[in-house]
Design a protein around this motif. Structure first.
Motif, PDB file in Angstrom:
ATOM      1  N   ARG A 109       0.835  -1.211   0.000  1.00 40.01           N
ATOM      2  CA  ARG A 109       0.000   0.000   0.000  1.00 40.01           C
ATOM      3  C   ARG A 109       0.871   1.263   0.000  1.00 40.01           C
ATOM      4  N   ALA A 110       1.962   1.248   0.749  1.00 33.42           N
ATOM      5  CA  ALA A 110       2.865   2.401   0.771  1.00 33.42           C
ATOM      6  C   ALA A 110       3.478   2.621  -0.610  1.00 33.42           C
ATOM      7  N   TYR A 111       3.874   1.543  -1.269  1.00 33.86           N
ATOM      8  CA  TYR A 111       4.433   1.641  -2.622  1.00 33.86           C
ATOM      9  C   TYR A 111       3.389   2.212  -3.588  1.00 33.86           C
ATOM     10  N   LEU A 112       2.202   1.634  -3.582  1.00 27.05           N
ATOM     11  CA  LEU A 112       1.155   2.085  -4.500  1.00 27.05           C
ATOM     12  C   LEU A 112       0.791   3.545  -4.247  1.00 27.05           C
ATOM     13  N   PRO A 130       2.268  10.742 -17.311  1.00 29.37           N
ATOM     14  CA  PRO A 130       2.418  11.700 -16.202  1.00 29.37           C
ATOM     15  C   PRO A 130       1.388  11.577 -15.079  1.00 29.37           C
ATOM     16  N   ASP A 131       0.175  11.146 -15.386  1.00 33.45           N
ATOM     17  CA  ASP A 131      -0.861  11.047 -14.359  1.00 33.45           C
ATOM     18  C   ASP A 131      -0.997   9.630 -13.802  1.00 33.45           C
ATOM     19  N   PHE A 132       0.006   8.796 -14.024  1.00 28.58           N
ATOM     20  CA  PHE A 132      -0.013   7.418 -13.554  1.00 28.58           C
ATOM     21  C   PHE A 132      -0.234   7.390 -12.044  1.00 28.58           C
ATOM     22  N   ALA A 133      -1.238   6.659 -11.606  1.00 28.94           N
ATOM     23  CA  ALA A 133      -1.534   6.498 -10.179  1.00 28.94           C
ATOM     24  C   ALA A 133      -2.393   5.240 -10.026  1.00 28.94           C
ATOM     25  N   PHE A 134      -2.158   4.517  -8.951  1.00 24.18           N
ATOM     26  CA  PHE A 134      -2.913   3.294  -8.697  1.00 24.18           C
ATOM     27  C   PHE A 134      -4.212   3.602  -7.959  1.00 24.18           C
ATOM     28  N   LYS A 135      -5.228   2.784  -8.230  1.00 23.83           N
ATOM     29  CA  LYS A 135      -6.522   2.913  -7.558  1.00 23.83           C
ATOM     30  C   LYS A 135      -7.154   1.527  -7.459  1.00 23.83           C
ATOM     31  N   ASP A 136      -8.279   1.469  -6.786  1.00 20.12           N
ATOM     32  CA  ASP A 136      -9.069   0.231  -6.687  1.00 20.12           C
ATOM     33  C   ASP A 136      -8.223  -0.961  -6.223  1.00 20.12           C
ATOM     34  N   ILE A 137      -7.554  -0.806  -5.113  1.00 26.25           N
ATOM     35  CA  ILE A 137      -6.680  -1.855  -4.575  1.00 26.25           C
ATOM     36  C   ILE A 137      -7.534  -2.926  -3.900  1.00 26.25           C
ATOM     37  N   ARG A 138      -7.328  -4.165  -4.335  1.00 26.24           N
ATOM     38  CA  ARG A 138      -8.021  -5.310  -3.738  1.00 26.24           C
ATOM     39  C   ARG A 138      -6.974  -6.322  -3.298  1.00 26.24           C
ATOM     40  N   ALA A 179      -2.263  -8.828  -4.545  1.00 24.89           N
ATOM     41  CA  ALA A 179      -3.352  -7.869  -4.733  1.00 24.89           C
ATOM     42  C   ALA A 179      -3.523  -7.531  -6.206  1.00 24.89           C
ATOM     43  N   GLU A 180      -4.670  -6.962  -6.508  1.00 27.87           N
ATOM     44  CA  GLU A 180      -4.939  -6.383  -7.823  1.00 27.87           C
ATOM     45  C   GLU A 180      -5.149  -4.898  -7.623  1.00 27.87           C
ATOM     46  N   TYR A 181      -4.702  -4.113  -8.593  1.00 30.85           N
ATOM     47  CA  TYR A 181      -4.843  -2.666  -8.519  1.00 30.85           C
ATOM     48  C   TYR A 181      -4.860  -2.114  -9.934  1.00 30.85           C
ATOM     49  N   ALA A 182      -5.554  -1.013 -10.112  1.00 34.34           N
ATOM     50  CA  ALA A 182      -5.804  -0.481 -11.444  1.00 34.34           C
ATOM     51  C   ALA A 182      -5.123   0.865 -11.664  1.00 34.34           C
ATOM     52  N   VAL A 183      -4.973   1.181 -12.943  1.00 28.92           N
ATOM     53  CA  VAL A 183      -4.457   2.473 -13.391  1.00 28.92           C
ATOM     54  C   VAL A 183      -5.301   2.904 -14.575  1.00 28.92           C
ATOM     55  N   GLU A 184      -5.625   4.184 -14.631  1.00 27.71           N
ATOM     56  CA  GLU A 184      -6.249   4.766 -15.816  1.00 27.71           C
ATOM     57  C   GLU A 184      -5.686   6.164 -15.974  1.00 27.71           C
ATOM     58  N   ALA A 185      -4.859   6.326 -17.005  1.00 30.60           N
ATOM     59  CA  ALA A 185      -4.199   7.604 -17.252  1.00 30.60           C
ATOM     60  C   ALA A 185      -3.848   7.687 -18.733  1.00 30.60           C
ATOM     61  N   THR A 202      -5.209  -3.312 -15.255  1.00 30.36           N
ATOM     62  CA  THR A 202      -5.326  -3.915 -13.933  1.00 30.36           C
ATOM     63  C   THR A 202      -4.088  -4.769 -13.733  1.00 30.36           C
ATOM     64  N   TYR A 203      -3.349  -4.451 -12.699  1.00 30.86           N
ATOM     65  CA  TYR A 203      -2.145  -5.194 -12.353  1.00 30.86           C
ATOM     66  C   TYR A 203      -2.494  -6.249 -11.316  1.00 30.86           C
ATOM     67  N   ALA A 204      -1.757  -7.350 -11.348  1.00 27.62           N
ATOM     68  CA  ALA A 204      -1.787  -8.348 -10.285  1.00 27.62           C
ATOM     69  C   ALA A 204      -0.376  -8.370  -9.719  1.00 27.62           C
ATOM     70  N   GLY A 205      -0.248  -8.112  -8.435  1.00 25.40           N
ATOM     71  CA  GLY A 205       1.082  -8.005  -7.845  1.00 25.40           C
ATOM     72  C   GLY A 205       1.285  -8.942  -6.670  1.00 25.40           C
ATOM     73  N   LEU A 206       2.420  -9.623  -6.696  1.00 22.44           N
ATOM     74  CA  LEU A 206       2.868 -10.450  -5.583  1.00 22.44           C
ATOM     75  C   LEU A 206       4.035  -9.725  -4.934  1.00 22.44           C
ATOM     76  N   LEU A 207       3.935  -9.458  -3.650  1.00 24.80           N
ATOM     77  CA  LEU A 207       5.008  -8.796  -2.921  1.00 24.80           C
ATOM     78  C   LEU A 207       5.511  -9.714  -1.827  1.00 24.80           C
TER      79      LEU A 207
END
Length: 128
Positions: A11-14, A60-68, A79-85, A97-102
């Motif tokens: 969450r801190a990274y996103l 330039p407006d890259f930002a993550f949202k909708d974190i699940r 988790a899955e998280y989205a970007v729209e820019a 929509t990204y799928a991320g393993l941390l």
């Protein structure tokens, strides 16, 4: 003092993706950010900061949202998280929509491996 959990680190990274030095500082000295489907791999905070800086130059407006968050343990999260820019060069929307393993170790990110829709990425970056 307790170390941040894997989910807290994610969450801190996103949340800090628009500040590359802050996002990169969350990684261990040998930590890795990897997007294997587009053959991108950066190791260490300096390389990761450069990767994020380059991404922001293109979107330039890259930002993550909708974190699940689907998996939440102290040292691993998925988790899955989205970007729209808009992509600066093409003017096209980048919808992803990204799928991320941390994997966390010692209060830092040891590995963040992300999957994404490569066809959607290619279309967004393709000149009109």
């Amino acid at each position: 003092m307790t170390q941040p959990t894997a989910t807290e680190l994610l969450r801190a990274y996103l949340d800090s993706i628009r500040t590359p030095s802050t996002a990169a500082a969350l990684f261990a000295d040998d930590g890795v950010l990897e997007l294997p489907w587009i053959q991108v791999r950066a190791q260490g905070p300096e390389a990761i900061g450069q990767l994020v800086t380059g991404l922001l130059a293109k979107v330039p407006d890259f930002a993550f949202k909708d974190i699940r968050v689907w998996i939440d343990t102290p040292d691993r999260t998925f988790a899955e998280y989205a970007v729209e820019a808009e992509v600066a060069a093409s003017g096209k929307p980048y919808r992803q929509t990204y799928a991320g393993l941390l994997i966390a170790e010692g209060g830092k990110i040891k590995l963040l491996r992300e999957a994404l829709n490569t066809a959607a990425a290619a279309e967004a970056f393709r000149p009109s």
